[in-house]
Design a protein around this motif. Structure first.
Motif, PDB file in Angstrom:
ATOM      1  N   ASP A  10      19.270 -33.072  -3.483  1.00 51.30           N
ATOM      2  CA  ASP A  10      19.884 -32.977  -4.805  1.00 51.30           C
ATOM      3  C   ASP A  10      21.049 -33.960  -4.929  1.00 51.30           C
ATOM      4  N   GLY A  11      21.861 -34.057  -3.881  1.00 52.57           N
ATOM      5  CA  GLY A  11      22.991 -34.981  -3.922  1.00 52.57           C
ATOM      6  C   GLY A  11      22.553 -36.422  -4.048  1.00 52.57           C
ATOM      7  N   LEU A  12      21.471 -36.787  -3.361  1.00 48.08           N
ATOM      8  CA  LEU A  12      20.971 -38.160  -3.442  1.00 48.08           C
ATOM      9  C   LEU A  12      20.383 -38.450  -4.817  1.00 48.08           C
ATOM     10  N   VAL A  13      19.626 -37.508  -5.348  1.00 52.79           N
ATOM     11  CA  VAL A  13      19.038 -37.696  -6.680  1.00 52.79           C
ATOM     12  C   VAL A  13      20.141 -37.808  -7.724  1.00 52.79           C
ATOM     13  N   ASN A  14      21.181 -37.015  -7.550  1.00 53.62           N
ATOM     14  CA  ASN A  14      22.299 -37.065  -8.498  1.00 53.62           C
ATOM     15  C   ASN A  14      23.019 -38.408  -8.461  1.00 53.62           C
ATOM     16  N   ARG A  15      22.876 -39.138  -7.345  1.00 57.30           N
ATOM     17  CA  ARG A  15      23.481 -40.460  -7.247  1.00 57.30           C
ATOM     18  C   ARG A  15      22.509 -41.561  -7.675  1.00 57.30           C
ATOM     19  N   GLY A  16      21.389 -41.187  -8.286  1.00 54.28           N
ATOM     20  CA  GLY A  16      20.498 -42.176  -8.860  1.00 54.28           C
ATOM     21  C   GLY A  16      19.256 -42.497  -8.072  1.00 54.28           C
ATOM     22  N   LEU A  17      19.063 -41.865  -6.897  1.00 52.02           N
ATOM     23  CA  LEU A  17      17.821 -42.092  -6.165  1.00 52.02           C
ATOM     24  C   LEU A  17      16.691 -41.339  -6.838  1.00 52.02           C
ATOM     25  N   SER A  18      15.506 -41.881  -6.767  1.00 51.55           N
ATOM     26  CA  SER A  18      14.350 -41.145  -7.252  1.00 51.55           C
ATOM     27  C   SER A  18      14.066 -40.001  -6.293  1.00 51.55           C
ATOM     28  N   GLU A  19      13.368 -38.995  -6.759  1.00 54.34           N
ATOM     29  CA  GLU A  19      13.021 -37.882  -5.873  1.00 54.34           C
ATOM     30  C   GLU A  19      12.185 -38.381  -4.702  1.00 54.34           C
ATOM     31  N   GLU A  20      11.336 -39.363  -4.955  1.00 52.69           N
ATOM     32  CA  GLU A  20      10.496 -39.912  -3.886  1.00 52.69           C
ATOM     33  C   GLU A  20      11.346 -40.599  -2.820  1.00 52.69           C
ATOM     34  N   ALA A  42      14.610 -40.124  -2.237  1.00 52.29           N
ATOM     35  CA  ALA A  42      15.449 -39.136  -1.565  1.00 52.29           C
ATOM     36  C   ALA A  42      14.649 -38.393  -0.496  1.00 52.29           C
ATOM     37  N   ALA A  43      13.426 -38.019  -0.844  1.00 60.87           N
ATOM     38  CA  ALA A  43      12.561 -37.323   0.108  1.00 60.87           C
ATOM     39  C   ALA A  43      12.239 -38.215   1.307  1.00 60.87           C
ATOM     40  N   LYS A  44      12.072 -39.516   1.051  1.00 58.64           N
ATOM     41  CA  LYS A  44      11.766 -40.451   2.137  1.00 58.64           C
ATOM     42  C   LYS A  44      12.914 -40.517   3.142  1.00 58.64           C
ATOM     43  N   TYR A  45      14.132 -40.571   2.646  1.00 58.79           N
ATOM     44  CA  TYR A  45      15.277 -40.632   3.560  1.00 58.79           C
ATOM     45  C   TYR A  45      15.378 -39.367   4.408  1.00 58.79           C
ATOM     46  N   LEU A  46      15.044 -38.225   3.837  1.00 58.24           N
ATOM     47  CA  LEU A  46      15.220 -36.952   4.542  1.00 58.24           C
ATOM     48  C   LEU A  46      13.987 -36.522   5.331  1.00 58.24           C
ATOM     49  N   TYR A  47      12.886 -37.231   5.155  1.00 60.14           N
ATOM     50  CA  TYR A  47      11.642 -36.835   5.821  1.00 60.14           C
ATOM     51  C   TYR A  47      11.792 -36.688   7.338  1.00 60.14           C
ATOM     52  N   PRO A  48      12.457 -37.634   8.056  1.00 61.71           N
ATOM     53  CA  PRO A  48      12.565 -37.468   9.511  1.00 61.71           C
ATOM     54  C   PRO A  48      13.215 -36.150   9.919  1.00 61.71           C
ATOM     55  N   LEU A  49      14.172 -35.675   9.124  1.00 64.10           N
ATOM     56  CA  LEU A  49      14.841 -34.418   9.456  1.00 64.10           C
ATOM     57  C   LEU A  49      13.971 -33.218   9.100  1.00 64.10           C
ATOM     58  N   ARG A  50      13.291 -33.293   7.973  1.00 64.91           N
ATOM     59  CA  ARG A  50      12.375 -32.201   7.612  1.00 64.91           C
ATOM     60  C   ARG A  50      11.282 -32.047   8.659  1.00 64.91           C
ATOM     61  N   ARG A  51      10.801 -33.166   9.182  1.00 61.72           N
ATOM     62  CA  ARG A  51       9.735 -33.101  10.191  1.00 61.72           C
ATOM     63  C   ARG A  51      10.237 -32.403  11.459  1.00 61.72           C
ATOM     64  N   ARG A  52      11.470 -32.662  11.832  1.00 67.86           N
ATOM     65  CA  ARG A  52      12.025 -31.995  13.016  1.00 67.86           C
ATOM     66  C   ARG A  52      12.070 -30.480  12.802  1.00 67.86           C
ATOM     67  N   VAL A  53      12.457 -30.068  11.602  1.00 71.65           N
ATOM     68  CA  VAL A  53      12.527 -28.633  11.308  1.00 71.65           C
ATOM     69  C   VAL A  53      11.136 -28.013  11.373  1.00 71.65           C
ATOM     70  N   ARG A  54      10.174 -28.657  10.722  1.00 70.15           N
ATOM     71  CA  ARG A  54       8.818 -28.091  10.673  1.00 70.15           C
ATOM     72  C   ARG A  54       8.184 -27.999  12.055  1.00 70.15           C
ATOM     73  N   GLN A  55       8.396 -29.034  12.862  1.00 66.61           N
ATOM     74  CA  GLN A  55       7.770 -29.070  14.191  1.00 66.61           C
ATOM     75  C   GLN A  55       8.642 -28.424  15.265  1.00 66.61           C
ATOM     76  N   LYS A  56       9.870 -28.081  14.903  1.00 65.60           N
ATOM     77  CA  LYS A  56      10.829 -27.499  15.855  1.00 65.60           C
ATOM     78  C   LYS A  56      11.007 -28.403  17.076  1.00 65.60           C
ATOM     79  N   VAL A  57      11.130 -29.712  16.801  1.00 62.45           N
ATOM     80  CA  VAL A  57      11.286 -30.714  17.859  1.00 62.45           C
ATOM     81  C   VAL A  57      12.483 -31.597  17.534  1.00 62.45           C
ATOM     82  N   THR A  58      13.323 -31.810  18.518  1.00 68.18           N
ATOM     83  CA  THR A  58      14.441 -32.741  18.421  1.00 68.18           C
ATOM     84  C   THR A  58      14.300 -33.773  19.542  1.00 68.18           C
ATOM     85  N   PRO A  59      15.041 -34.862  19.499  1.00 66.04           N
ATOM     86  CA  PRO A  59      14.992 -35.790  20.632  1.00 66.04           C
ATOM     87  C   PRO A  59      15.318 -35.113  21.954  1.00 66.04           C
ATOM     88  N   ALA A  60      16.253 -34.163  21.951  1.00 64.75           N
ATOM     89  CA  ALA A  60      16.604 -33.472  23.196  1.00 64.75           C
ATOM     90  C   ALA A  60      15.449 -32.624  23.707  1.00 64.75           C
TER      91      ALA A  60
END
Length: 517
Positions: free
Chosen positions: A440-450, A452-470
């Motif tokens: 929401d913060g990124l979209v509010n600064r003028g990014l498209s939803e697509e 904004a989602a692209k920037y956050l995708y790596p973090l969402r994937r970690r949550v879904r897969q329950k995998v971190t670099p550690a």
């Protein structure tokens, strides 16, 4: 630089009168406070920036390697604590679609050049939280603890013995910390499960590397609101970014088994390294710590100037805007908090008040690093604008979240308050709320939803897969142990696999591409 010359520079630093230095820093605060009241530190919009640390290895076997100073200058990187370190600082950009794209492009452009240049030296820069393979023919313990004594003449004509860390950069400030009469205020040790290392300098801190997103607030007096939100997202973002579950094998206690090390080790040892090397183990709160909430911007300034001064540094006159408060700037350099306010700027028009977010270790790829920058900036925008109720989360719980994330990563039970005011400990619900607000913060600064989602995708994937670099690293070590390797070999195999995967994805992929290896 010859050790004798460096010792002489350290002696000059040690001759600075501490009481006078602190008095001058105190006077500097009035300059800053007056400028804030005049609106000098205000900006028309939020600005973002990034500090990005690396370490160097031999390209063929991943052993740690010292970086020639001429090479650092050639690639436009800055020296850090250890001779193996290199740091990049990006140009500040507005928080909008072109600004974030510029941040990522600058990192890639400068890093690609650095990789090309270092390749000719059979060297590679690595983005990682903590190195684990020492230089060829050396142990990590010796590399980190080795030091020599040299005699230098002080400005008053007397001789004194100066201790110089053999593998530390030639910054007088770093070496002075081991020679000041306040040296006991730094632990100069590493204390972690099954690891105990003592040194005579702060060189063990060079084990660790990080990324440090910056967010400049539009209106300086509002900094405390952003700061307090930053404290509450520190634990959840750290849990997503953990990347230092292992030490070099020779640092582990001889009687510790591989099973014990896997069982008792933490997901983010970088946090404990920084704290135990630089904090006095005999006192309570150290200089490196999770800070308390702020009520006013003046309080932020006063905290910095009141912080314990270990090394009062000489101050040279300059022409920058922030050279109007030079002693304060020097003091801020050793104001080590996991989230810290910064006041500076080269010119009056570029003066800014910003938040430096320090919990995140260096990440596997550029995209992962920029993802954390985007998430942090988006959260600063959204949480404050929407007055998200997580600001009501008790400070003690926010602190507990931080250290739970250090220990257990995504497995930690973190406390959060959702957008509808419910206190929860469910991780999936926490990150659904947190990342939705980052977007929401990124979209509010003028990014498209697509975008904004692209920037956050790596973090969402970690949550879904329950995998971190550690956790990826732990699985690599566990698999090697099951194949019959001893701990040292298992850690080495993991590190070499990490470097191989990074070489394939550093500039154009993300850690999401590693998941499932």
């Amino acid at each position: 630089m010859p050790e004798e010359e460096l010792a002489a520079r350290v002696a000059d630093v040690l001759a600075v009168d501490a009481a006078d230095f602190c008095q001058q820093a105190e006077a500097d605060t009035e300059v800053i406070k007056d400028a804030i009241e005049e609106g000098v530190f205000d900006n028309p919009q939020a600005i973002v920036g990034l500090e990005y640390e690396f370490y160097a290895i031999k390209a063929d076997d991943c052993t740690l390697r010292r970086v020639p100073r001429r090479l650092l200058e050639l690639i436009g990187f800055e020296k850090e604590l250890g001779l193996h370190n290199a740091e990049m600082t990006t140009s500040p950009q507005p928080l909008n679609a072109p600004g974030l794209a510029a941040q990522e492009s600058e990192v890639k452009a400068r890093l690609r050049t650095a990789l090309d240049v270092t390749q000719s030296e059979r060297m590679r820069l690595v983005s990682d939280g903590l190195w684990t393979i020492p230089p060829e023919g050396e142990t990590a313990g010796t590399y980190l603890a080795d030091s020599v004594e040299r005699t230098a003449t002080t400005p008053d004509g007397t001789d004194r013995t100066i201790r110089i860390a053999t593998n530390m950069s030639d910054s007088a400030r770093y070496h002075a910390m081991a020679n000041t009469d306040r040296a006991e205020a730094a632990g100069m040790r590493i204390a972690a499960p099954h690891v105990s290392l003592r040194a005579d300098t702060v060189m063990p801190e060079s084990l660790i590397t990080s990324i440090q997103p910056h967010y400049q607030v539009a209106h300086a007096p509002d900094l405390p609101e952003y700061f307090n939100y930053a404290l509450r997202i520190a634990g959840p973002l750290l849990a997503l970014g953990v990347n230092s579950p292992f030490f070099p094998a020779d640092l582990y206690d001889e009687d510790a088994t591989a099973d014990e090390i896997l069982r008792d080790g933490w997901m983010e040892h970088r946090i404990s390294v920084f704290e135990t090397v630089l904090n006095d183990p005999t006192t309570g709160e150290g200089k490196v710590r999770f800070p308390h909430d702020l009520e006013t911007v003046d309080e932020a300034i006063d905290r910095i100037v009141a912080d314990d001064t270990i090394v009062p540094m000489p101050v040279e006159p300059g022409e920058r805007f922030d050279d109007q408060f030079p002693h304060f700037r020097r003091k801020h350099g050793t104001y080590w908090r996991w989230v810290r306010p910064v006041f500076g700027g080269p010119t009056r028009s570029a003066a800014n008040a910003r938040i430096e977010f320090r919990p995140i270790p260096a990440q596997p790829t550029v995209r992962d690093s920029v993802s954390f920058l985007a998430a942090f900036a988006g959260l600063m925008e959204s949480l404050t604008r929407l007055e998200h109720p997580v600001h009501e989360l008790d400070w003690q719980l926010a602190r507990e979240n931080f250290y739970a994330a250090m220990t257990d990563g995504l497995e930690a039970e973190l406390t959060w308050i959702t957008n509808d005011g419910r206190e929860i400990t469910d991780g999936l619900e926490l990150y659904e709320d947190l990342l939705a607000h980052a977007e929401d913060g990124l979209v509010n600064r003028g990014l498209s939803e697509e975008d904004a989602a692209k920037y956050l995708y790596p973090l969402r994937r970690r949550v879904r897969q329950k995998v971190t670099p550690a956790s990826w690293k732990r699985e690599q070590v566990r698999a090697a142990l099951e194949d019959g390797a001893d701990l040292a070999d298992a850690i080495e195999r993991m590190q070499q696999r990490y470097v191989t995967r990074q070489s394939e994805t550093l500039l154009e992929g993300s850690f999401a591409d590693w998941i499932g290896d």
